[in-house]
Design an enzyme around this catalytic site. Structure first.
Site, PDB file in Angstrom:
ATOM      1  N   GLY A  16      49.863  36.649  -2.859  1.00 16.07           N
ATOM      2  CA  GLY A  16      50.250  36.380  -1.471  1.00 16.07           C
ATOM      3  C   GLY A  16      50.953  37.549  -0.806  1.00 16.07           C
ATOM      4  O   GLY A  16      51.901  37.348  -0.031  1.00 16.07           O
ATOM      5  N   ASP A 154      45.484  49.585 -10.824  1.00 18.96           N
ATOM      6  CA  ASP A 154      44.051  49.740 -10.527  1.00 18.96           C
ATOM      7  C   ASP A 154      43.769  51.216 -10.278  1.00 18.96           C
ATOM      8  O   ASP A 154      44.551  51.880  -9.576  1.00 18.96           O
ATOM      9  CB  ASP A 154      43.666  49.009  -9.222  1.00 18.96           C
ATOM     10  CG  ASP A 154      43.789  47.506  -9.328  1.00 18.96           C
ATOM     11  OD1 ASP A 154      43.962  47.018 -10.461  1.00 18.96           O
ATOM     12  OD2 ASP A 154      43.727  46.834  -8.275  1.00 18.96           O
ATOM     13  N   GLN A 198      58.577  43.752 -15.510  1.00 14.75           N
ATOM     14  CA  GLN A 198      59.136  45.032 -15.979  1.00 14.75           C
ATOM     15  C   GLN A 198      58.035  46.078 -16.145  1.00 14.75           C
ATOM     16  O   GLN A 198      58.178  47.226 -15.754  1.00 14.75           O
ATOM     17  CB  GLN A 198      59.835  44.830 -17.316  1.00 14.75           C
ATOM     18  CG  GLN A 198      61.059  43.935 -17.249  1.00 14.75           C
ATOM     19  CD  GLN A 198      61.652  43.699 -18.631  1.00 14.75           C
ATOM     20  OE1 GLN A 198      61.730  44.620 -19.439  1.00 14.75           O
ATOM     21  NE2 GLN A 198      62.051  42.472 -18.913  1.00 14.75           N
ATOM     22  N   CYS A 392      29.840  29.373  16.447  1.00 15.22           N
ATOM     23  CA  CYS A 392      28.889  30.475  16.276  1.00 15.22           C
ATOM     24  C   CYS A 392      27.558  29.952  15.739  1.00 15.22           C
ATOM     25  O   CYS A 392      26.832  29.306  16.481  1.00 15.22           O
ATOM     26  CB  CYS A 392      29.492  31.590  15.423  1.00 15.22           C
ATOM     27  SG  CYS A 392      28.719  33.164  15.815  1.00 15.22           S
ATOM     28  N   GLN A 396      24.677  27.358  17.501  1.00 15.48           N
ATOM     29  CA  GLN A 396      23.227  27.578  17.506  1.00 15.48           C
ATOM     30  C   GLN A 396      22.499  26.385  16.870  1.00 15.48           C
ATOM     31  O   GLN A 396      21.442  25.962  17.325  1.00 15.48           O
ATOM     32  CB  GLN A 396      22.897  28.885  16.772  1.00 15.48           C
ATOM     33  CG  GLN A 396      23.551  30.110  17.437  1.00 15.48           C
ATOM     34  CD  GLN A 396      23.364  31.408  16.643  1.00 15.48           C
ATOM     35  OE1 GLN A 396      22.826  31.406  15.547  1.00 15.48           O
ATOM     36  NE2 GLN A 396      23.827  32.525  17.216  1.00 15.48           N
ATOM     37  N   GLU A 416      16.432  34.070  13.680  1.00 13.39           N
ATOM     38  CA  GLU A 416      17.076  34.509  12.434  1.00 13.39           C
ATOM     39  C   GLU A 416      16.437  33.869  11.204  1.00 13.39           C
ATOM     40  O   GLU A 416      16.449  34.449  10.125  1.00 13.39           O
ATOM     41  CB  GLU A 416      18.576  34.148  12.488  1.00 13.39           C
ATOM     42  CG  GLU A 416      19.345  34.613  11.262  1.00 13.39           C
ATOM     43  CD  GLU A 416      20.837  34.316  11.327  1.00 13.39           C
ATOM     44  OE1 GLU A 416      21.292  33.651  12.277  1.00 13.39           O
ATOM     45  OE2 GLU A 416      21.562  34.759  10.425  1.00 13.39           O
ATOM     46  N   HIS A 523      34.206  32.812  18.361  1.00  8.59           N
ATOM     47  CA  HIS A 523      35.041  32.250  17.286  1.00  8.59           C
ATOM     48  C   HIS A 523      36.453  31.999  17.815  1.00  8.59           C
ATOM     49  O   HIS A 523      37.310  32.891  17.712  1.00  8.59           O
ATOM     50  CB  HIS A 523      35.128  33.234  16.121  1.00  8.59           C
ATOM     51  CG  HIS A 523      33.850  33.450  15.391  1.00  8.59           C
ATOM     52  ND1 HIS A 523      33.551  32.813  14.212  1.00  8.59           N
ATOM     53  CD2 HIS A 523      32.779  34.229  15.682  1.00  8.59           C
ATOM     54  CE1 HIS A 523      32.353  33.200  13.793  1.00  8.59           C
ATOM     55  NE2 HIS A 523      31.858  34.057  14.666  1.00  8.59           N
ATOM     56  N   GLU A 525      38.693  30.408  16.502  1.00  8.98           N
ATOM     57  CA  GLU A 525      39.660  30.353  15.383  1.00  8.98           C
ATOM     58  C   GLU A 525      40.428  31.662  15.193  1.00  8.98           C
ATOM     59  O   GLU A 525      41.488  31.675  14.590  1.00  8.98           O
ATOM     60  CB  GLU A 525      38.965  29.944  14.079  1.00  8.98           C
ATOM     61  CG  GLU A 525      38.026  30.973  13.450  1.00  8.98           C
ATOM     62  CD  GLU A 525      36.593  30.913  13.975  1.00  8.98           C
ATOM     63  OE1 GLU A 525      36.381  30.369  15.087  1.00  8.98           O
ATOM     64  OE2 GLU A 525      35.684  31.422  13.286  1.00  8.98           O
TER      65      GLU A 525
END
Ligand code: GLN
Length: 550
Positions: A16, A154, A198, A392, A396, A416, A523, A525
Site C-alpha cells: 500500500g 529488485d 531489518q 465506455c 457501446q 471492434e 469514464h 470514474e
C-alpha cells in the site's frame, strides 16, 4: 523551494505504498501546503496503456491524456489534486528520452551509461515538478511526494534508488525518505517478526539511503518494545517508527497516520515548525458516514476481468456515492465471459445474479471476449427497469443491444468485434472506428485520451444530474457511436444526450423512459473523489435505492 518526500517499499509488494503516499499528501494538504504526488514505475513499458489488467490492474487516465498506474487514482481521490503526464514515469519513458537525446547528438563523444545519464534523467523528472512557472516567482508545490514502484532489492529499481540517494545528498534537509515494510505475524510461534524489516533497511542502506521514517504494515498491533527494537536496529527515531495496521477502509489510513504523527515527523525532519494538528474536517465526516452505514446497496459489475484492481476507480466511485447515501456498497462481480464460466452456460445463474442487484454497471473493456454476456446484461436491465450504468465499452454495448432488440437490427455490432476479413457489407456498425483513428497503426498511447468537453442536451436526465450544460470528462477509446443511426435511435426511445461540440461525437446515451439507463463514452470514474463524489455515481446509487417497479 519545493521539498521532497521519497516513498520506497520493502519486503513484499502490495503493502500500500500508493495509499501511504496519498495519505502523506492529504495530511500535508490539510496543513495548508500545496502538494503533488508522482509515481516511478520500474517496468520498461512506456506506460501501462498496453498492459492487461491482470498484470497491472486498472489503467488510470489523467486529464491531459496520459495512461498511468492506478496509484494516480488514489492520489487524486485522496487529495482532489489533478495529476498530469509528469506525475507518472516509467523506466521505458526514461530510457526512451535518453536514447532520443543520444540519437539527436546531445551527448556527442560520450558513452551513455546508467550512471550518470539515466539517473540524471530520473532526477530531472523528479525536479521538473518544482519548476517555477513563467510569470511566477514561486514553485507550484511546497512538497513533491515521489513514490518509487517495486520493492527494494529488485534489479530494475536500482537506478531510481541511486537517483534519490544523489538528490538527498544535494538537497540535505529538504528531502526525507519514508520506507514502508512488513512485519509478519507467525501463528505457530505466536510472534511478530521484525527481521524482514531489518533486512530491507540494510538493503536500502547498502544503496546509500538511510530511511528517516519507517512505516510498518502489520496485521497485529505492535507494542512500544517492538517499535523500539526496530528503531534501534534501523537507526530511526522511535517517534518515526509508525505502524500501519489493517483497517476497515483505505480512507481510514490518513487518520491513523495523523494520530501517530507521521506528518509532524516529516516536518520535524525538514526543520519546519510543526504547530497544531489540524482537523481533517469533511474527511472525518465521510468516515463517520461510512462507519455508521448499516444497510447495503447491491451493485453488480458486469465485466470480463475477475480481479479486484481491474475496475478500481469504478468500485471506489460507487463506494464514495454509497457512503453519501448512508449505505455500504456490496459489489458483485458478474463475469460476462460465459466461456470461462461453465455454470453460466445456460444463462440462468447469470440472470439470477443480475436479478438480485439494486443496480448494474456494464464495465469498460477491449476486444470481443465477454461481449455477449454484457449485451445480455444490458437487455435484462433495460427490460426489467433495473438502473444500469454503461461506461465506455458498456455504453457501446447498450447501443448494440438497443439496435438488436428494439430496432431489430440483428447484425448490429461494433467494428471492434469484426475483423476485416469477416466483415459483410450488410453489417450495421452502430459503433464504428473514429475517422481520426483510421490511419493509426501504433497501439500505444494512440486512443482518444484525456479530457474533452461535452454539451448536454437541455431537458435530458444527465443535464439535470450535472446541473449544468457543459461538462468535461476523461476518455480512453477508439470507437464511437455511429451518427448515421442517431435519428432512428432517438425516434425509438434512446437519445443522445451529450455531444462533443467540436467533433459532434455522441458521448452519452440515455433512455428517458427507464428508471436509470445511462451510458457514457467517457469514464466519469476518473473524476470521483472522496470529498467530491461524482454526480452520475451519486444519482445512480440514489435511484438504485428506490424500490423497483417493473
Ligand atoms: N474498446 C472500446 C473502444 O476502444 C471501449 C474502450 C473502453 O471501454 N475503455 O472504443
Amino acid at each position: 523551494m519545493s521539498k521532497y518526500i521519497f516513498v520506497t517499499g520493502g519486503v513484499v509488494s502490495s503493502l500500500g505504498k500508493g495509499i501511504i503516499s496519498a495519505s502523506i499528501g492529504k495530511l500535508l494538504q490539510t496543513r495548508g501546503y500545496k502538494i503533488t504526488i508522482q509515481k516511478f514505475d520500474p517496468y520498461i513499458n512506456i506506460d501501462p496503456g498496453t498492459l492487461n489488467p491482470y498484470e497491472h490492474g486498472e489503467c488510470y487516465v489523467t486529464a491531459d491524456g496520459m495512461e498511468t498506474d492506478l496509484d494516480l487514482g488514489h492520489y487524486e481521490r485522496f487529495t482532489g489534486i489533478q495529476t498530469t503526464r509528469y506525475n507518472s514515469q516509467t523506466t521505458g519513458r526514461i530510457y526512451q528520452a535518453v536514447i532520443d537525446k543520444e540519437r539527436r547528438g546531445d551527448y556527442l563523444g560520450h558513452t551513455i551509461q546508467v550512471v550518470p545519464h539515466i539517473t540524471d534523467e530520473i532526477k530531472r523528472r523528479i525536479q521538473q515538478l518544482s519548476l517555477v512557472p513563467k510569470g511566477k516567482t514561486t514553485p507550484p508545490f511546497d512538497f513533491i511526494i515521489t513514490e518509487i514502484g517495486g520493492t527494494i532489492g529488485d534489479i530494475e529499481s536500482a537506478p531510481f534508488l541511486e537517483a534519490i540517494r544523489q538528490l538527498k545528498w544535494e538537497l540535505g534537509k529538504d528531502a526525507v525518505f519514508v520506507h514502508l515494510t512488513y512485519v509478519p505475524y507467525l501463528k505457530a510461534a505466536g510472534e511478530l517478526k521484525t527481521k524482514p524489516t531489518q533486512h530491507s533497511v540494510k538493503e536500502l542502506q547498502s544503496a546509500g539511503i538511510q530511511p528517516d521514517i519507517l512505516i510498518l504494515r502489520t496485521e497485529r498491533h505492535l507494542d512500544d518494545h517492538l517499535r523500539s527494537k526496530v528503531a534501534g536496529f534501523c537507526n530511526v527515531d522511535l517517534e518515526c517508527v509508525i505502524q500501519s495496521e489493517d483497517l476497515p477502509s483505505i480512507y481510514e489510513v490518513p487518520v491513523n497516520m495523523q494520530k501517530q504523527g507521521l506528518d509532524a515527523a516529516i516536518l520535524r525532519k525538514m526543520g519546519i515548525p510543526v504547530g497544531e494538528t489540524p482537523s481533517l474536517g469533511p474527511w472525518n465526516h465521510f468516515l463517520e458516514l461510512r462507519r455508521s452505514a448499516k444497510d447495503i446497496v447491491r451493485i453488480g459489475l458486469v465485466g470480463k476481468y475477475n480481479l479486484q484492481d481491474a475496475y478500481k476507480s469504478i468500485s471506489e466511485s460507487l463506494s464514495h456515492a454509497a457512503t453519501y447515501h448512508h449505505r455500504t456498497i456490496q459489489l458483485t462481480f458478474i463475469n460476462s465471459d460465459f466461456s470461462e464460466n461453465a455454470e453460466f452456460s445456460d444463462n440462468s445463474d447469470f440472470i439470477h445474479l443480475l436479478q438480485s442487484q439494486d443496480g448494474i454497471v456494464i464495465c469498460p473493456g477491449f476486444g470481443h471476449r465477454g461481449i455477449e454476456g454484457k449485451i445480455l446484461a444490458a437487455q435484462y436491465a433495460r427490460e426489467h427497469n433495473i438502473p444500469c450504468f454503461g461506461i465506455c465499452l458498456g455504453m457501446q454495448i447498450m447501443v448494440i443491444e438497443f439496435a438488436r432488440n428494439v430496432l431489430n437490427m440483428k447484425d448490429a455490432t461494433s467494428h471492434e468485434f469484426v475483423t476485416d476479413s469477416q466483415a459483410k457489407a450488410a453489417t450495421n456498425y452502430v459503433i464504428d472506428l473514429m475517422e481520426e483513428q483510421k490511419n493509426i497503426s501504433q497501439m500505444g498511447g494512440t486512443m482518444r485520451l484525456g479530457a474533452y468537453d461535452c454539451e448536454l442536451v437541455e431537458g435530458s436526465r444527465v443535464a439535470s444530474i450535472y446541473g449544468e450544460n457543459l461538462i468535461r470528462e476523461r476518455h480512453r477509446h477508439r470507437y464511437e457511436f455511429n451518427n448515421a443511426f442517431l435519428k432512428t435511435f432517438e425516434e425509438n426511445g434512446m437519445m443522445g444526450s451529450g455531444k462533443n461540440p467540436d467533433a459532434d461525437f455522441v458521448e452519452i446515451v440515455e433512455i428517458p423512459k427507464h428508471r436509470w439507463y445511462i451510458g457514457t463514452q467517457f469514464h466519469p470514474e476518473y473524476q470521483s473523489t472522496v470529498l467530491q463524489p461524482h454526480p452520475l455515481f451519486m444519482d445512480f446509487i440514489k435511484t438504485s435505492l428506490t424500490s423497483r417497479t417493473v
